[in-house]
Enzyme design. Structure first.
Site, PDB file in Angstrom:
ATOM      1  N   SER A 136       9.211 -17.740  48.057  1.00  0.00           N
ATOM      2  CA  SER A 136       8.877 -19.126  47.625  1.00  0.00           C
ATOM      3  C   SER A 136       7.238 -19.633  47.655  1.00  0.00           C
ATOM      4  CB  SER A 136       9.539 -20.246  48.723  1.00  0.00           C
ATOM      5  OG  SER A 136       9.148 -21.474  48.062  1.00  0.00           O
ATOM      6  N   LYS A 190      16.994 -18.639  51.299  1.00  0.00           N
ATOM      7  CA  LYS A 190      15.994 -19.154  50.364  1.00  0.00           C
ATOM      8  C   LYS A 190      16.804 -20.317  49.537  1.00  0.00           C
ATOM      9  CE  LYS A 190      12.649 -20.119  47.294  1.00  0.00           C
ATOM     10  NZ  LYS A 190      12.764 -19.653  45.846  1.00  0.00           N
ATOM     11  N   HIS A 193      16.603 -23.363  51.636  1.00  0.00           N
ATOM     12  CA  HIS A 193      15.379 -23.864  51.526  1.00  0.00           C
ATOM     13  C   HIS A 193      15.194 -24.709  50.368  1.00  0.00           C
ATOM     14  CE1 HIS A 193      11.568 -23.579  49.370  1.00  0.00           C
ATOM     15  NE2 HIS A 193      10.705 -23.481  50.635  1.00  0.00           N
ATOM     16  N   ASN A 194      15.694 -24.146  49.031  1.00  0.00           N
ATOM     17  CA  ASN A 194      15.725 -25.005  47.888  1.00  0.00           C
ATOM     18  C   ASN A 194      16.285 -26.376  48.093  1.00  0.00           C
ATOM     19  OD1 ASN A 194      14.030 -22.881  47.109  1.00  0.00           O
ATOM     20  ND2 ASN A 194      15.165 -22.664  45.152  1.00  0.00           N
ATOM     21  N   GLU A 197      14.291 -28.607  49.841  1.00  0.00           N
ATOM     22  CA  GLU A 197      13.335 -28.953  48.704  1.00  0.00           C
ATOM     23  C   GLU A 197      13.794 -29.995  47.945  1.00  0.00           C
ATOM     24  OE1 GLU A 197      11.325 -25.570  46.783  1.00  0.00           O
ATOM     25  OE2 GLU A 197      12.274 -26.608  44.910  1.00  0.00           O
TER      26      GLU A 197
HETATM   27  N1  LIG Z   1       8.859 -20.163  38.839  1.00  0.00           N
HETATM   28  C1  LIG Z   1       8.848 -20.301  40.186  1.00  0.00           C
HETATM   29  O1  LIG Z   1       8.198 -21.266  40.548  1.00  0.00           O
HETATM   30  C2  LIG Z   1       9.799 -19.568  41.016  1.00  0.00           C
HETATM   31  C3  LIG Z   1      10.817 -18.414  40.463  1.00  0.00           C
HETATM   32  N2  LIG Z   1      11.474 -17.836  41.282  1.00  0.00           N
HETATM   33  C4  LIG Z   1      12.493 -16.747  40.874  1.00  0.00           C
HETATM   34  O2  LIG Z   1      11.697 -15.680  40.508  1.00  0.00           O
HETATM   35  C5  LIG Z   1      12.319 -15.041  39.321  1.00  0.00           C
HETATM   36  C6  LIG Z   1      11.193 -14.770  38.345  1.00  0.00           C
HETATM   37  O3  LIG Z   1      10.772 -16.210  37.968  1.00  0.00           O
HETATM   38  P1  LIG Z   1       9.815 -16.402  36.867  1.00  0.00           P
HETATM   39  O4  LIG Z   1       8.548 -15.783  36.928  1.00  0.00           O
HETATM   40  O5  LIG Z   1       9.828 -18.112  36.749  1.00  0.00           O
HETATM   41  O6  LIG Z   1      10.466 -15.910  35.328  1.00  0.00           O
HETATM   42  P2  LIG Z   1      11.777 -16.101  34.557  1.00  0.00           P
HETATM   43  O7  LIG Z   1      12.894 -16.663  35.751  1.00  0.00           O
HETATM   44  O8  LIG Z   1      11.508 -17.062  33.664  1.00  0.00           O
HETATM   45  O9  LIG Z   1      12.188 -14.950  34.121  1.00  0.00           O
HETATM   46  C7  LIG Z   1      11.332 -14.268  33.165  1.00  0.00           C
HETATM   47  C8  LIG Z   1      11.182 -12.661  33.421  1.00  0.00           C
HETATM   48  O10 LIG Z   1      12.586 -12.298  33.187  1.00  0.00           O
HETATM   49  C9  LIG Z   1      12.887 -11.205  32.462  1.00  0.00           C
HETATM   50  N3  LIG Z   1      14.054 -10.961  31.946  1.00  0.00           N
HETATM   51  C10 LIG Z   1      14.826 -11.992  31.457  1.00  0.00           C
HETATM   52  N4  LIG Z   1      16.134 -11.336  31.023  1.00  0.00           N
HETATM   53  C11 LIG Z   1      15.785  -9.870  31.357  1.00  0.00           C
HETATM   54  C12 LIG Z   1      16.747  -8.953  30.968  1.00  0.00           C
HETATM   55  N5  LIG Z   1      17.982  -8.986  30.459  1.00  0.00           N
HETATM   56  N6  LIG Z   1      16.193  -7.582  31.074  1.00  0.00           N
HETATM   57  C13 LIG Z   1      14.950  -7.379  31.652  1.00  0.00           C
HETATM   58  N7  LIG Z   1      14.372  -8.594  31.994  1.00  0.00           N
HETATM   59  C14 LIG Z   1      14.727  -9.734  31.769  1.00  0.00           C
HETATM   60  C15 LIG Z   1      11.671 -11.572  31.295  1.00  0.00           C
HETATM   61  O11 LIG Z   1      11.241 -10.536  30.399  1.00  0.00           O
HETATM   62  P3  LIG Z   1      10.715 -10.592  29.134  1.00  0.00           P
HETATM   63  O12 LIG Z   1       9.268 -10.947  29.227  1.00  0.00           O
HETATM   64  O13 LIG Z   1      10.967  -9.539  28.690  1.00  0.00           O
HETATM   65  O14 LIG Z   1      11.268 -11.986  28.387  1.00  0.00           O
HETATM   66  C16 LIG Z   1      10.640 -12.163  32.285  1.00  0.00           C
HETATM   67  O15 LIG Z   1       9.922 -11.030  32.950  1.00  0.00           O
HETATM   68  C17 LIG Z   1      13.388 -15.915  38.931  1.00  0.00           C
HETATM   69  O16 LIG Z   1      14.603 -15.279  39.967  1.00  0.00           O
HETATM   70  C18 LIG Z   1      13.378 -17.220  39.695  1.00  0.00           C
HETATM   71  O17 LIG Z   1      14.311 -17.986  39.742  1.00  0.00           O
HETATM   72  C19 LIG Z   1      11.364 -17.862  42.729  1.00  0.00           C
HETATM   73  C20 LIG Z   1      10.553 -18.850  43.270  1.00  0.00           C
HETATM   74  C21 LIG Z   1       9.679 -19.649  42.415  1.00  0.00           C
HETATM   75  O1  LIG Z   2      12.574 -21.629  43.849  1.00  0.00           O
HETATM   76  C1  LIG Z   2      11.453 -22.566  43.493  1.00  0.00           C
HETATM   77  C2  LIG Z   2      10.938 -23.185  44.550  1.00  0.00           C
HETATM   78  O2  LIG Z   2      11.093 -22.978  45.696  1.00  0.00           O
HETATM   79  C3  LIG Z   2      11.702 -22.757  41.874  1.00  0.00           C
HETATM   80  O3  LIG Z   2      10.569 -23.296  41.498  1.00  0.00           O
HETATM   81  C4  LIG Z   2      12.878 -23.188  41.553  1.00  0.00           C
HETATM   82  O4  LIG Z   2      12.951 -23.392  40.227  1.00  0.00           O
HETATM   83  C5  LIG Z   2      13.019 -24.645  41.954  1.00  0.00           C
HETATM   84  O5  LIG Z   2      14.386 -25.082  41.390  1.00  0.00           O
HETATM   85  P1  LIG Z   2      14.876 -26.042  40.567  1.00  0.00           P
HETATM   86  O6  LIG Z   2      14.297 -25.475  39.122  1.00  0.00           O
HETATM   87  O7  LIG Z   2      16.388 -26.276  40.262  1.00  0.00           O
HETATM   88  O8  LIG Z   2      13.931 -27.559  40.817  1.00  0.00           O
END
Ligand SMILES: NC(=O)C1=CN([C@@H]2O[C@H](COP(=O)(O)OP(=O)(O)OC[C@H]3O[C@@H](n4cnc5c(N)ncnc54)[C@H](OP(=O)(O)O)[C@@H]3O)[C@@H](O)[C@H]2O)C=CC1
Ligand SMILES: O=C(CO)[C@H](O)[C@H](O)COP(=O)(O)O
Length: 489
Positions: A136, A190, A193-194, A197
């Site tokens: 997070s 986690k 935690h969310n 949140e």
């Molecule tokens: N964004 C946030 O604030 C937070 C996110 N997370 C978690 O972290 C993870 C990454 O989040 P985030 O960086 O936002 O990215 P996304 O959740 O938007 O995922 C995008 C990534 O996933 C890849 N991808 C999607 N489908 C496939 C597939 N079938 N095979 C291989 N790769 C694939 C994409 O590749 P390509 O570039 O080729 O499309 C890209 O690298 C997620 O699980 C998310 O829930 C956790 C905490 C905070």
């Molecule tokens: O894990 C997170 C923060 O801790 C991500 O930002 C997550 O996407 C938040 O949840 P939602 O998009 O459902 O508001």
């Protein structure tokens, strides 16, 4: 390091999935002196990271999963940062096929904990370690130090723990990362935690709406109030950024940005999962549930449009009509107390769920440690979590945070204001589901008698479900359709 000289050294860890989170974690690892292998389904993200940030540390870019795995030191450590669900399964499968027994796959995405349990078991059977690590902190945390919640075998933590701890946020000299427990525990933690949140953000949203709708503050004035609150007991990242968002002006219209954002909150699933698990475990996380449902109501555009003509507040039109003599300043102080007390309830419920999850799955979660690693790096980071950590240190078996002396006194001091705020909200017709359900929960758990006695009577009447008596042990049934005598079951 470029691809041409990548054969000369192997990477300490690899990151596959280089969107916002993965790219920033990879940079964070490299900035801490680790050599990082890079991979992404679409090669353009690898190229972009190398072009923009390749000079920040040692990176080994790769064009395929095979090349990526081959560039890792043994035992290989690969961190997956892709979308939860099918995408994660697909990447795990590709990695597992290219890896060897003893190697470690870490999933840093927001996976559902039951998926993590399934994946850990399947990979264990193939001789691989699987670590489900909740991460997070969003974009900024991933780059500068997130809170990391790794779950898996204790042996796998020996390989990945020091590495993850080296890039986590640090509070009072300690990393915001610790071993959580086996299989899906890290992702469960986690997830909750969310959920917390969600509840925290809902309460902040209600405070803002009451400030503007009931007390008549502008968005900028509300921003100033939140900025002030950020130096007291409510000090937290979410309060800090609330002030930032409320104080921001839309360049196009000159209005506060918050006034031009559509009031329909999105959700990706972790809040809903938290509530589903709580329902299965029978833990009343009313604050989180209200927050999830409030987002659902906000997004019910057709229902909301059709409901615009419904009657509103008829009991009062202003604060002073309800509580004569109340001025804006004292009402804002009341909102502060209501927010604080409701927040204590929401966190108490979230920690109850963690305790129940721990019992259900045999994880032996250390609640105080969880609060400790949430003090920095994550979205709910706050000094407040230090108090929670202290409460569990003083009594690891604490039945509820509401019973910790510090929180009990804090809620008691806030109670009169909290009740005034809920009264004002109800009388003016301003929705405050978080504040009011938290108060209802507080009043329920401290009540001597609940209407559940009547519910038991009704259940016995229509379904012969039996009831217990206050004056003797056993289960009883009244023969409602007969002579109404009572029989013991
Ligand atoms: N964004 C946030 O604030 C937070 C996110 N997370 C978690 O972290 C993870 C990454 O989040 P985030 O960086 O936002 O990215 P996304 O959740 O938007 O995922 C995008 C990534 O996933 C890849 N991808 C999607 N489908 C496939 C597939 N079938 N095979 C291989 N790769 C694939 C994409 O590749 P390509 O570039 O080729 O499309 C890209 O690298 C997620 O699980 C998310 O829930 C956790 C905490 C905070
Ligand atoms: O894990 C997170 C923060 O801790 C991500 O930002 C997550 O996407 C938040 O949840 P939602 O998009 O459902 O508001």
């Amino acid at each position: 390091m470029t691809s041409s000289d990548s054969t000369s050294a192997l990477a300490d860890i690899g990151v596959t999935g280089l969107a916002v989170m993965g790219a920033n974690i990879a940079r964070n690892l490299a900035r801490h002196g680790h050599t990082v292998a890079l991979h992404n389904r679409s090669a353009s993200r690898v190229d972009e990271l190398m072009t923009k940030h390749g000079s920040e540390g040692n990176f080994i870019p790769s064009a395929s999963i095979t090349e990526f795995v081959a560039s890792l030191k043994r035992p290989r450590r690969a961190l997956i940062m892709v979308q939860a669900g099918a995408a994660t399964d697909a990447v795990i499968e590709q990695l597992a096929d290219a890896m060897e027994p003893g190697d470690i796959i870490i999933d840093g995405g927001n996976a559902l904990y039951t998926d993590t349990q399934r994946r850990e078991k399947a990979l264990r059977e193939r001789g691989l370690h699987f670590v489900g690590a909740g991460i997070s902190g969003g974009e900024e945390g991933a780059l500068n130090g997130p809170s990391i919640m790794p779950g898996g075998s204790a042996e796998s933590y020996e390989y990945v723990g020091p590495l993850l701890e080296s890039v986590a946020a640090v509070v009072e000299g300690a990393p915001c990362c610790t071993y959580i427990g086996t299989d899906g525990s890290g992702h469960y933690v986690k997830m909750v935690h969310n959920g917390i949140e969600y509840a925290d953000m809902q309460l902040i949203g209600e405070a803002y709406q009451l400030m503007t709708s009931a007390a008549g503050l502008s968005a900028n004035e509300a921003a100033e109030v939140f900025a002030e609150w950020n130096s007291g007991v409510l000090e937290s990242y979410l309060i800090e950024i609330t002030s930032e968002v409320l104080g921001h002006t839309d360049a196009e219209t000159g209005k506060p940005l918050v006034d031009v954002i559509v009031d329909a909150a999105g959700q990706k699933g972790t809040g809903r999962w938290t509530v589903k698990s709580a329902l299965d475990l029978g833990v009343p996380v009313t604050g989180i549930a209200e927050a999830v449902f409030a987002r659902a109501v906000s997004g019910s555009r057709e229902l909301r449009a059709a409901s615009q003509g419904l009657a509103g507040a008829e009991l009062a039109t202003s604060l002073t009509e309800i509580f004569p003599g109340t001025d804006v300043e004292s009402f804002v102080a009341d909102i502060h107390s209501a927010l604080y007390a409701s927040k204590v309830v929401a966190y108490a419920q979230g920690f109850d769920q963690l305790a129940a999850g721990s019992r259900e799955y045999g994880w032996d979660l250390k609640l105080g440690d969880l609060a400790r690693i949430w003090r920095g790096g994550c979205i709910i980071r706050a000094q407040f979590l230090g108090r929670i950590s202290d409460a569990y240190a003083a009594n690891p078996q604490l039945p509820s945070l509401l019973l910790d002396p510090y929180f009990r006194d804090a809620v008691e001091s806030a109670a009169a204001s909290w009740r005034r705020v809920v009264t004002v909200a109800a009388q003016l017709g301003v929705p405050a589901p978080g504040f009011s359900s938290a108060l209802a929960y507080y009043d329920s758990v401290r009540a001597k008698r609940l209407p559940a006695a009547l519910i038991q009577g009704l259940r016995d009447y229509f379904g012969a479900h039996t009831y217990e008596r206050v004056d003797k042990p056993g289960h009883f049934h009244t023969q409602w359709s007969g002579d109404r005598s009572e029989i013991s079951n």
